[in-house]
Design an enzyme around this catalytic site. Structure first.
Site, PDB file in Angstrom:
ATOM      1  N   THR A  77       0.254   4.624   1.062  1.00 36.38           N
ATOM      2  CA  THR A  77       0.217   5.454   2.268  1.00 36.38           C
ATOM      3  C   THR A  77       0.581   4.625   3.494  1.00 36.38           C
ATOM      4  OG1 THR A  77      -1.536   6.769   1.272  1.00 36.38           O
ATOM      5  CG2 THR A  77      -1.216   6.984   3.644  1.00 36.38           C
TER       6      THR A  77
ATOM      7  N   ASP B  24       0.864  -1.171   0.000  1.00 37.89           N
ATOM      8  CA  ASP B  24       0.000   0.000   0.000  1.00 37.89           C
ATOM      9  C   ASP B  24       0.906   1.229   0.000  1.00 37.89           C
ATOM     10  OD1 ASP B  24      -2.353   1.576   0.288  1.00 37.89           O
ATOM     11  OD2 ASP B  24      -1.859   1.808   2.402  1.00 37.89           O
TER      12      ASP B  24
ATOM     13  N   ASP C 114      -1.468  -0.466   6.367  1.00 33.71           N
ATOM     14  CA  ASP C 114      -1.707   0.077   7.699  1.00 33.71           C
ATOM     15  C   ASP C 114      -3.147   0.482   7.936  1.00 33.71           C
ATOM     16  OD1 ASP C 114      -1.786   2.258   6.006  1.00 33.71           O
ATOM     17  OD2 ASP C 114      -0.789   3.615   7.410  1.00 33.71           O
TER      18      ASP C 114
END
Length: 808
Positions: free
Chosen positions: A315, A313, A549
């Site tokens: 971010t 991912d 996250d």
């Protein structure tokens, strides 16, 4: 400290039931009644389980029975393998207990937490400390800790896929029931805990889910297969050994039969293989914990070493995750003074996501803006909104979702995102807000430009993965152009057709299989599509790791072979991951990969040693039965050989550095090398024993009795054939060890050299010669060494043939 207090400012006011919560005394009463949110699921095995799994095994039972039989004969030296058995179990119990203590402390420090109201204060407690009747506050990214009924809800949406299988978030309002194990994907709310721990609806379902998603370990699966093979071999060899020794030396009494039979059967038992495999996993987890990596499932250490595709991912993984407000660009006839107040009002949200928090730090909330309704942001919708009294509805979200396809503003957005910056659109509508429905009369008012800092370690980490032939896929919910720009900044190479807008592709994993072969950058990916992309890669034969996250990553992390969560990520994400990077440092992943490779390579070495010994014993048992020979060894001889060439070196080799790249086929490689080497060692034993019987020992071997007060000259002569076989086997076994220990360093050289000196000492010191029944005339020494060195040469030939087959 049981919990951490916080300010009440972020708590929704106005409902009397939301003001006080339980008192400290009420909480203590409920804990005493067993009404806390605890279950029997722990992060590691209990002490009772540790003892049981290290002591009560089928092989320990076999060796224990043989030990009892040998002690009945009062041949104490031949019962030395019983001491090894106890030491092995003690080492295993001690190592696992020490690792358990460290890992449990680490897991406790990083246990999931829940926001509760107690004594009128909002506090964060460990989820296991939630009690019945607790007033719980829900926030985006939280896992629901208990069952209950909502007292309030503000734009609350819950993902119930773990319970229902439905991936669409469910909007919630006051009066709706929420269940533990579900995940808040948007909004906030409050409820009273009505069922906790084992009484909760989801407890049984989630327990089964965890079992089903247990990390697959090729090592454990292969070792279990080996143990199954060996069990059947023992079932076959046990009656054969007893029959053959009764036939060969039955006239010498039952004690002789028991001792000689035990000598062969002891060699068939891989008493330390399971122990060393478990210890290797445990110590790897402890090593990684020192680098702030929490291993939630031990086989995950090995799993990452098998990974050939890492999905990232953007971010929080490639970027640090702290979004910074850069500038506000009014659109059309709007001015900055006109659009700053609604932007500040939108950002003044107690349940703000990262984007709104970044805006709130730069734009002051205006006075007099009364919020009536809120639609919280979620990754599927990609916008948030609020309706303000007398001021209409204001929205903030992805431009490509809020703008018409032919809107010229898209060109301006494209130029900004091409530089790697993040752009969101501020829109106004006169229509009232209706939860997840997008208002029809949208008027773009401003572009909000934000930026993300790339992790300083990201480029180096990705270079490492590429050097290890691990492919990278970036899967993000952000604009594809922004994702591509970030990817370029961290050094990823890709073509224009390798950048995909996920809204243009399917959500069916089978239809995505061709897409994931050529594309490496995916933007505007929904949580369900992230999971589908992982599934597509797996169906193409890849072993996939997923890092993330956010709540939007949780489904993909759970589906991946190895899920890696950032320590500052959402609780739902950390709950389903096998590995948690506690300090959020992406740079730890190469260490995890190296640790996994060390475990795989070293356990393979150890398995080769054990399997070669098992095959050697089987060859000796079958040959002795075929030619009516006494078994060449006493149990004490095999105890010496096993300890010096397998037990001690295996323990050190299992913990040594090993950077060999992972290759599939663990069991095949072990059998391909260890079986012929074991056959060579077994042949060496038989040849050296026959030569020793022919030229040394007594003329009538059937008159040899090793029990008595002695040693008498007759007994010493009886020792010689077995002594010669032990010398030859040691020479061949040490060479097998040398082959498996390559490449050498000073530690391995010192280890093997020291063990060789100890072995030589056993034939020299009078006390050990008597204890081990060794007698070694010089001629027998030379003869046995020639046979043993010939066996070592044959082992080298086996190695070269196996290496050539592997290359071909």
């Amino acid at each position: 400290m049981p919990f951490e207090s916080r300010s009440e400012e972020s708590r929704s006011p106005g409902n009397p039931q939301l003001e006080k919560g339980l008192t400290t005394e009420q909480v203590a009463t409920r804990v005493a009644r067993g009404q806390a949110n605890t279950t029997d699921q722990t992060s590691s095995r209990s002490i009772r389980d540790i003892i049981r799994t290290n002591v009560f095994t089928r092989f320990n039972a076999l060796l224990g029975a043989l030990f009892v039989l040998v002690t009945i004969t009062k041949s104490w030296a031949d019962g030395l393998f019983g001491v090894v058995l106890v030491v092995n179990a003690a080492i295993g119990i001690t190592q696992e207990y020490l690792a358990k203590r460290k890992l449990d402390r680490l897991a406790l420090l990083n246990a999931p937490t829940t926001w509760v109201v107690r004594d009128g204060h909002l506090a964060q407690v460990r989820t296991a400390q939630v009690v019945i009747d607790d007033l719980i506050e829900l926030r985006t990214g939280d896992q629901v800790a208990a069952d209950g009924r909502l007292l309030s809800a503000a734009g609350l949406e819950v993902d119930e896929s773990t319970l229902t299988g439905e991936s669409d978030p469910v909007p919630m309002t006051a009066g709706d029931d929420v269940r533990s194990g579900t995940t808040v994907v948007a909004g906030s709310g409050h409820f009273i805990a009505a069922a906790v721990g084992a009484n909760s609806y989801s407890h049984r379902i989630l327990s089964e889910m965890r079992k089903f998603t247990r990390t697959t370990s090729e090592i454990q699966r292969s070792v279990n297969t080996l143990l199954r093979y060996i069990t059947w071999i023992i079932v076959f060899a046990l009656p054969l050994q007893i029959w053959s020794q009764t036939r060969a030396i039955g006239n010498q009494g039952w004690r002789e039969v028991v001792i000689r039979s035990t000598g062969g059967l002891v060699g068939l038992v891989p008493e330390g293989l399971v122990l060393l495999t478990s210890v290797a996993f445990l110590l790897a987890a402890v090593r990684l914990s020192r680098q702030q990596v929490l291993v939630q499932e031990l086989p995950a250490v090995e799993g990452l070493a098998r990974v050939d595709v890492v999905c990232l991912d953007k971010t929080g993984t490639l970027t640090i995750g702290d979004i910074t407000f850069e500038e506000l660009l009014p659109l059309g006839d709007a001015t900055a003074d006109e659009v700053r107040p609604p932007l500040g009002a939108l950002a003044d949200d107690p349940n703000a996501n990262g984007t709104l928090k970044a805006v709130a730090r730069a734009v002051v909330a205006p006075p007099g803006w009364q919020r009536e309704h809120t639609t919280a942001f979620n990754s599927a919708r990609k916008w948030s909104a609020a309706e303000f009294t007398g001021r209409g509805t204001w929205l903030l979200g992805a431009p490509d979702v809020l703008l018409a396809p032919d809107d010229p503003i898209r060109d301006q957005v494209g130029r900004l995102t091409a530089t790697g910056r993040r752009v969101v659109l501020l829109c106004h509508s006169r229509s009232p807000l209706r939860q997840s429905d997008l208002p029809a009369d949208l008027h773009p008012r401003a572009l909000v430009v934000l930026s993300e800092r790339v992790r300083p370690d990201a480029a180096e980490t990705l270079r490492y993965f590429r050097s290890q032939n691990v492919d990278i896929r970036i899967i993000s919910g952000d604009n594809p152009a922004t994702v591509a720009a970030i990817a370029q900044r961290v050094g990823l190479e890709f073509t224009d057709d390798g950048v995909i807008d996920a809204r243009t592709i399917s959500t069916d994993p089978d239809q995505l299989r061709d897409v994931v072969r050529h594309a490496s950058i995916f933007g505007r990916v929904s949580p369900e599509q992230k999971r589908s992309l992982v599934q597509a890669l797996q169906r193409n034969g890849h072993v996939v790791a997923m890092t993330g996250d956010g709540v939007n990553d949780a489904l993909a992390l759970k589906e991946a072979d190895i899920g890696v969560a950032m320590g500052n990520g959402a609780q739902a994400t950390k709950a389903v991951a096998q590995l948690v990077l506690l300090d959020g440092q992406f740079a730890h992943l190469p260490s995890v990969l190296a640790e996994g490779r060390r475990v795989i390579g070293n356990v393979e070495r150890v398995a080769n040693l054990f399997v070669a010994k098992n095959v050697m014993s089987l060859v000796a048992i079958v040959t002795a039965a075929a030619f009516s020979l006494p078994f060449p060894f006493l149990p004490r001889h095999l105890t010496l050989v096993s300890t010096l060439t397998i037990g001690i070196p295996a323990f050190f080799l299992a913990l040594a550095p090993n950077r060999r790249r992972y290759e599939p086929g663990f069991l095949r490689r072990v059998l391909r090398f260890a079986v012929p080497c074991g056959f060579v060692a077994g042949s060496v034993v038989i040849v050296s024993y026959l030569l020793g019987r022919h030229r040394y020992g007594l003329a009538n071997g059937s008159s040899c009795v090793i029990l008595g007060g002695g040693p008498s000259p007759q007994e010493v002569a009886c020792w010689q054939p077995g002594t010669g076989a032990a010398v030859a086997l040691l020479a061949t076994s040490f060479w097998i060890l040398v082959v498996l220990a390559r490449p050498f360093d000073w530690r391995k050289t010192l280890l093997i050299g020291s063990l060789a000196v100890i072995a030589a000492t056993a034939f020299v010191l009078p006390s050990t010669r008597t204890l081990l029944n060794f007698d070694l005339p010089s001629g027998l020494l030379v003869q046995s060494l020639i046979v043993g060195v010939s066996g070592a040469g044959a082992v080298e030939v086996v190695l070269r043939l196996v290496s050539r087959q592997e290359r071909d």
